[in-house]
Design a protein around this motif. Structure first.
Motif, short mmCIF file in Angstrom:
data_model
loop_
_atom_site.label_atom_id
_atom_site.label_comp_id
_atom_site.label_asym_id
_atom_site.label_seq_id
_atom_site.Cartn_x
_atom_site.Cartn_y
_atom_site.Cartn_z
N ASN A 87 -9.40 9.85 1.99
CA ASN A 87 -9.12 9.18 3.25
C ASN A 87 -7.85 9.68 3.92
OD1 ASN A 87 -11.36 7.53 3.04
ND2 ASN A 87 -10.27 5.92 1.94
N ARG A 88 -7.12 10.54 3.27
CA ARG A 88 -5.90 11.06 3.87
C ARG A 88 -6.26 12.16 4.88
NH1 ARG A 88 -3.24 11.94 -1.84
NH2 ARG A 88 -2.73 9.80 -2.38
N ARG A 133 2.90 7.50 5.76
CA ARG A 133 1.69 6.69 5.96
C ARG A 133 0.44 7.46 5.58
NH1 ARG A 133 4.41 5.21 10.77
NH2 ARG A 133 3.05 6.52 12.04
N GLN A 134 0.41 8.75 5.90
CA GLN A 134 -0.75 9.55 5.54
C GLN A 134 -0.86 9.70 4.02
OE1 GLN A 134 -2.85 10.31 8.07
NE2 GLN A 134 -1.30 9.15 9.20
N ILE A 135 0.28 9.89 3.37
CA ILE A 135 0.28 10.03 1.91
C ILE A 135 -0.19 8.74 1.25
CG2 ILE A 135 1.78 10.35 -0.11
CD1 ILE A 135 3.51 12.17 1.64
N ALA A 136 0.15 7.62 1.86
CA ALA A 136 -0.17 6.32 1.28
C ALA A 136 -1.61 5.89 1.53
CB ALA A 136 0.78 5.26 1.83
N GLY A 137 -2.46 6.81 2.00
CA GLY A 137 -3.86 6.49 2.21
C GLY A 137 -4.52 5.95 0.95
N ALA A 138 -5.54 5.16 1.13
CA ALA A 138 -6.18 4.49 -0.02
C ALA A 138 -6.67 5.48 -1.06
CB ALA A 138 -7.34 3.63 0.48
N SER A 139 -7.15 6.63 -0.64
CA SER A 139 -7.62 7.64 -1.59
C SER A 139 -7.40 9.01 -0.98
CB SER A 139 -9.11 7.46 -1.91
OG SER A 139 -9.89 7.76 -0.77
N HIS A 140 -7.43 10.05 -1.80
CA HIS A 140 -7.22 11.40 -1.29
C HIS A 140 -8.23 11.74 -0.21
CE1 HIS A 140 -5.72 15.52 -1.43
NE2 HIS A 140 -6.97 15.93 -1.39
#
Length: 297
Positions: free
Chosen positions: A154-155, A145-152
């Motif tokens: 936002n992770r 889920r963290q990797i799938a953040g909208a942009s780097h």
């Protein structure tokens, strides 16, 4: 009623603790959990019959799993503990004044409940600290889920990751793979360090070697370390992996200064003098693991 609590770390090895008394037995949706009271190490808990941690010696394991990596980092602010539902790793990390956030991603809510109640010396109330976020569920899914953040931007980026998990032949198997480690790097800060426990070089030499090989595929610097943990009945190996930090390169003078600066005066096992010894494998271990204990660069 007392009984002998026995563990079998390998097919041809058995050790244990006589006159143990079982306090609790729970079958969770994930594993079989028991809490015991022993004359030797006080209260301890097991998962599927394997020893996890005890109130009598947890400081050895938890300090070695957290402090060398945390002190190698110049100022850790965010940490991720994979597993660690007993709160021992979080307790150690909270001792660093720079820490602002710790995520504990624990699979089993029953582990948290039982250790909160029965092993207060292990967690020391750490899971109730406002800087600690407890996430119940699959740690691999949390990382995804963290990797799938909208942009780097936002992770969530972590300075430290502690693998406080059951061994690779358990429900945690997927978290030890090169694929998971590669993905994990996407949520690590540039100067991050990862700390893992590997197993006994005497009972689990092949597993230790395979885990070190996986780490070397992913990280530029991999430093094995070891300490004797009474609950595990053996010298126990761990590793610190990073692309930028070298835990073994810190001098006793540098460590003494950092320990003083961060106010770490209450550690029970680890100190500046112990640090170098942790990274110095005995001949018998070097013979078993050979090239895996050579410097990674």
């Amino acid at each position: 009623m007392s009984a002998s609590l026995l563990f079998q770390p390998a097919p041809d090895a058995v050790y244990g603790f006589p006159n143990a008394r079982r306090l609790v037995r729970v079958d969770s949706p994930h594993q079989h959990i028991e809490v015991w009271d022993t004359p030797q190490l006080g209260r301890l808990f097991t998962l599927d019959g394997r020893p996890m941690t005890s109130s009598g010696d947890e400081f050895i394991y938890h300090e070695c799993m957290t402090q060398p990596a945390a002190l190698t980092h110049p100022a850790p602010r965010a940490a991720l503990v994979l597993g660690g539902g007993d709160g021992g790793a979080a307790k150690q990390l909270l001792a660093h004044r720079s820490i602002e956030r710790i995520v504990v991603a624990e699979l089993d809510a029953e582990v948290v409940r039982l250790t909160r109640e029965h092993l207060p010396d292990v967690h020391g109330g750490a899971l109730d600290d406002p800087r600690v976020e407890l996430v119940i569920g699959d740690a691999a899914e949390y990382v995804a889920r963290q990797i799938a953040g909208a942009s780097h931007a936002n992770r969530a980026l972590f300075d430290l990751v502690v693998f406080d998990l059951t061994p690779p032949d358990s429900p945690a198997a997927g978290l030890y793979t090169p694929a998971f480690l590669t993905g994990l790097k996407r949520i690590l800060a540039p100067t991050a360090a990862v700390s893992l426990h590997l197993g006994s070089p005497y009972f689990h030499a092949a597993r230790v070697a395979a885990l070190l090989e996986n780490l070397r595929q992913i990280f530029a610097v991999v430093r094995p370390l070891a300490a004797y943990v009474p609950l595990y009945g053996s010298l126990w190996m761990m590793a610190i992996a990073s692309d930028t930090l070298d835990a073994a390169a810190l001098t006793a003078h540098e460590l003494s200064a950092r320990l003083a600066q961060r106010g770490l005066h209450a550690l029970r096992f680890y100190d500046a003098a112990t640090h170098a010894a942790l990274f110095a494998a005995p001949h018998s271990v070097r013979d078993k693991l050979g090239r895996f204990l050579k410097p990674s660069r």
